[in-house]
Write a protein that holds these residues in place. Sequence first.
Motif, mmCIF file in Angstrom:
data_model
loop_
_atom_site.group_PDB
_atom_site.id
_atom_site.type_symbol
_atom_site.label_atom_id
_atom_site.label_comp_id
_atom_site.label_asym_id
_atom_site.label_seq_id
_atom_site.Cartn_x
_atom_site.Cartn_y
_atom_site.Cartn_z
ATOM 1 N N VAL A 162 0.858 -1.184 0.000
ATOM 2 C CA VAL A 162 0.000 0.000 0.000
ATOM 3 C C VAL A 162 0.897 1.238 0.000
ATOM 4 O O VAL A 162 1.808 1.361 0.829
ATOM 5 C CB VAL A 162 -0.922 0.017 1.229
ATOM 6 C CG1 VAL A 162 -1.737 1.311 1.271
ATOM 7 C CG2 VAL A 162 -1.842 -1.197 1.219
ATOM 8 N N ARG A 163 0.610 2.135 -0.925
ATOM 9 C CA ARG A 163 1.397 3.370 -1.034
ATOM 10 C C ARG A 163 0.575 4.535 -0.510
ATOM 11 O O ARG A 163 -0.537 4.783 -0.983
ATOM 12 C CB ARG A 163 1.788 3.602 -2.491
ATOM 13 C CG ARG A 163 2.560 4.883 -2.733
ATOM 14 C CD ARG A 163 3.078 4.987 -4.164
ATOM 15 N NE ARG A 163 2.024 4.904 -5.157
ATOM 16 C CZ ARG A 163 2.080 5.503 -6.347
ATOM 17 N NH1 ARG A 163 3.137 6.213 -6.683
ATOM 18 N NH2 ARG A 163 1.086 5.380 -7.205
ATOM 19 N N ILE A 164 1.093 5.250 0.485
ATOM 20 C CA ILE A 164 0.478 6.486 0.955
ATOM 21 C C ILE A 164 1.295 7.647 0.403
ATOM 22 O O ILE A 164 2.453 7.841 0.776
ATOM 23 C CB ILE A 164 0.425 6.559 2.488
ATOM 24 C CG1 ILE A 164 -0.388 5.394 3.072
ATOM 25 C CG2 ILE A 164 -0.185 7.896 2.930
ATOM 26 C CD1 ILE A 164 -0.461 5.399 4.585
ATOM 27 N N VAL A 165 0.692 8.392 -0.507
ATOM 28 C CA VAL A 165 1.368 9.543 -1.100
ATOM 29 C C VAL A 165 1.166 10.752 -0.199
ATOM 30 O O VAL A 165 0.036 11.096 0.158
ATOM 31 C CB VAL A 165 0.826 9.829 -2.509
ATOM 32 C CG1 VAL A 165 1.454 11.102 -3.075
ATOM 33 C CG2 VAL A 165 1.102 8.643 -3.434
ATOM 34 N N VAL A 166 2.260 11.383 0.178
ATOM 35 C CA VAL A 166 2.233 12.649 0.919
ATOM 36 C C VAL A 166 2.664 13.726 -0.072
ATOM 37 O O VAL A 166 3.822 13.730 -0.511
ATOM 38 C CB VAL A 166 3.184 12.614 2.129
ATOM 39 C CG1 VAL A 166 3.242 13.985 2.803
ATOM 40 C CG2 VAL A 166 2.738 11.553 3.122
ATOM 41 N N GLU A 174 -5.626 3.604 -9.820
ATOM 42 C CA GLU A 174 -6.743 2.661 -9.781
ATOM 43 C C GLU A 174 -7.419 2.733 -8.408
ATOM 44 O O GLU A 174 -6.729 2.819 -7.387
ATOM 45 C CB GLU A 174 -6.249 1.237 -10.035
ATOM 46 C CG GLU A 174 -5.793 0.979 -11.456
ATOM 47 C CD GLU A 174 -6.944 1.094 -12.441
ATOM 48 O OE1 GLU A 174 -8.059 0.635 -12.115
ATOM 49 O OE2 GLU A 174 -6.725 1.641 -13.538
ATOM 50 N N PRO A 175 -8.752 2.684 -8.371
ATOM 51 C CA PRO A 175 -9.463 2.787 -7.078
ATOM 52 C C PRO A 175 -9.527 1.461 -6.327
ATOM 53 O O PRO A 175 -10.583 1.018 -5.912
ATOM 54 C CB PRO A 175 -10.857 3.258 -7.521
ATOM 55 C CG PRO A 175 -11.054 2.635 -8.859
ATOM 56 C CD PRO A 175 -9.698 2.655 -9.520
ATOM 57 N N ASP A 176 -8.358 0.834 -6.142
ATOM 58 C CA ASP A 176 -8.308 -0.482 -5.513
ATOM 59 C C ASP A 176 -7.747 -0.446 -4.092
ATOM 60 O O ASP A 176 -7.504 -1.481 -3.480
ATOM 61 C CB ASP A 176 -7.490 -1.450 -6.365
ATOM 62 C CG ASP A 176 -6.066 -0.955 -6.631
ATOM 63 O OD1 ASP A 176 -5.634 0.039 -5.989
ATOM 64 O OD2 ASP A 176 -5.374 -1.547 -7.480
ATOM 65 N N GLY A 177 -7.518 0.774 -3.566
ATOM 66 C CA GLY A 177 -7.053 0.910 -2.191
ATOM 67 C C GLY A 177 -5.567 0.768 -1.997
ATOM 68 O O GLY A 177 -5.092 0.816 -0.861
ATOM 69 N N HIS A 178 -4.811 0.606 -3.077
ATOM 70 C CA HIS A 178 -3.365 0.431 -2.933
ATOM 71 C C HIS A 178 -2.583 1.718 -3.139
ATOM 72 O O HIS A 178 -1.368 1.746 -2.933
ATOM 73 C CB HIS A 178 -2.876 -0.653 -3.897
ATOM 74 C CG HIS A 178 -3.367 -2.019 -3.554
ATOM 75 N ND1 HIS A 178 -4.524 -2.544 -4.085
ATOM 76 C CD2 HIS A 178 -2.898 -2.946 -2.680
ATOM 77 C CE1 HIS A 178 -4.729 -3.746 -3.583
ATOM 78 N NE2 HIS A 178 -3.764 -4.015 -2.726
ATOM 79 N N THR A 179 -3.269 2.792 -3.545
ATOM 80 C CA THR A 179 -2.651 4.115 -3.633
ATOM 81 C C THR A 179 -3.559 5.098 -2.913
ATOM 82 O O THR A 179 -4.692 5.341 -3.340
ATOM 83 C CB THR A 179 -2.471 4.554 -5.098
ATOM 84 O OG1 THR A 179 -1.687 3.579 -5.793
ATOM 85 C CG2 THR A 179 -1.754 5.897 -5.164
ATOM 86 N N LEU A 180 -3.069 5.629 -1.807
ATOM 87 C CA LEU A 180 -3.854 6.516 -0.952
ATOM 88 C C LEU A 180 -3.137 7.855 -0.809
ATOM 89 O O LEU A 180 -1.964 7.983 -1.166
ATOM 90 C CB LEU A 180 -4.072 5.866 0.427
ATOM 91 C CG LEU A 180 -4.695 4.463 0.418
ATOM 92 C CD1 LEU A 180 -4.739 3.899 1.833
ATOM 93 C CD2 LEU A 180 -6.089 4.490 -0.200
ATOM 94 N N LEU A 181 -3.842 8.821 -0.255
ATOM 95 C CA LEU A 181 -3.327 10.184 -0.145
ATOM 96 C C LEU A 181 -3.521 10.701 1.270
ATOM 97 O O LEU A 181 -4.626 10.665 1.805
ATOM 98 C CB LEU A 181 -4.067 11.090 -1.134
ATOM 99 C CG LEU A 181 -3.746 12.581 -1.122
ATOM 100 C CD1 LEU A 181 -2.351 12.829 -1.713
ATOM 101 C CD2 LEU A 181 -4.789 13.366 -1.923
ATOM 102 N N ALA A 182 -2.435 11.189 1.876
ATOM 103 C CA ALA A 182 -2.524 11.881 3.167
ATOM 104 C C ALA A 182 -2.370 13.360 2.883
ATOM 105 O O ALA A 182 -1.318 13.811 2.416
ATOM 106 C CB ALA A 182 -1.437 11.404 4.120
ATOM 107 N N VAL A 183 -3.434 14.120 3.133
ATOM 108 C CA VAL A 183 -3.472 15.506 2.669
ATOM 109 C C VAL A 183 -4.038 16.413 3.749
ATOM 110 O O VAL A 183 -4.825 15.978 4.593
ATOM 111 C CB VAL A 183 -4.320 15.586 1.372
ATOM 112 C CG1 VAL A 183 -5.787 15.377 1.668
ATOM 113 C CG2 VAL A 183 -4.106 16.878 0.610
ATOM 114 N N VAL A 184 -3.630 17.679 3.725
ATOM 115 C CA VAL A 184 -4.148 18.650 4.691
ATOM 116 C C VAL A 184 -5.387 19.327 4.118
ATOM 117 O O VAL A 184 -5.735 19.178 2.942
ATOM 118 C CB VAL A 184 -3.081 19.702 5.065
ATOM 119 C CG1 VAL A 184 -1.885 19.029 5.719
ATOM 120 C CG2 VAL A 184 -2.645 20.509 3.850
ATOM 121 N N SER A 185 -6.052 20.111 4.956
ATOM 122 C CA SER A 185 -7.345 20.693 4.587
ATOM 123 C C SER A 185 -7.267 21.682 3.433
ATOM 124 O O SER A 185 -8.282 21.961 2.787
ATOM 125 C CB SER A 185 -7.980 21.373 5.808
ATOM 126 O OG SER A 185 -7.099 22.331 6.363
#
Length: 320
Positions: A30-34, A82-93
């Motif tokens: 799982v990749r969390i992109v910051v 792809e909307p498969d949950g393996h690429t996510l985003l941690a983002v501020v408001s």
Amino acid sequence: MRMLRRTMLAVPALLSWPVHAQAPWPSRPVRIVVPYAAGGGTDILARAIGEALRGSLPQPVVVENRAGAAGVIGTEVVVRAEPDGHTLLAVVSTHVMNRYHLASIPYDPIRDVTPIAMLTRNTMVLVAGVTQPFADFRAMIDHARRNPAAVGTGSTEALSSFIGQEVARRANAQMPDIQYRSGGQLMNDIVAGHLPTGWTSTASAMPHIQTGRVRVLAASTATRTPFFPDVPTIAEAGIPEFELAGWVALLGPKGMSDALTARIHGAVAGAFADPALRQRFTALGIEPDLRDGTALRAQMEREDRLWAAAAAAGTIQRQN
């Protein structure tokens, strides 16, 4: 004959089931992109959560920094995934605010993402180096009024920039906005004395407080932050009815299923329940505020209306 017919009818359905069934999550890392540089508050938070998730997931969690364009570059990577949950985003408001602050963005910040979880409340604090010729908020404002444009205010995204300029406007002081790519870079210049003041998160400020080279002058929220209980709010320090705070959230690409979103939120909730992670949050200056995707979407839509009104009133200036 009837039994045989039933069996024959069932065969296509049985054969097609694996093709249409959703693959289990996670089936690969799982990749969390910051979308900000390393060392800032969002990066620190994402890495803490990623480490906490590794014990409960069968795949590793990798944090990837994709900084640039006030978060737009990294966000676009996730929007197009792809909307498969393996690429996510941690983002501020300011993910929501950017549509009113930047000249243009290549996606809709609400419609083109799937809200998964609100993670934290992001109290912004005003920091200054101890070598600056002021020791508290009121003295800083007085100094800025006597020395127009001499007290620059560092920011890392649209919200901290807006807070700094709104404080200057209400205080009738000229305090130029100086933009940084991350809270880590901003804090390094505060410590070195290159930047007079800056607005950043408690998570970015906390590691530098113990050095004795940084002061926290004020908090942006209506109530004092528990991490710096002796630090007054902006309202207490002389600008009444001032209240602005941000948040950090976990998003995915548009089109993720409700079941997948719930699965990821459940994994995050399990990590948040771990006392070790909560203790780490306290040590890092992070205020957990876990909410589900429905609550996050409502918050995003509410703030979208707020920033739209601010832009219409001219209190948010669009960059050229």
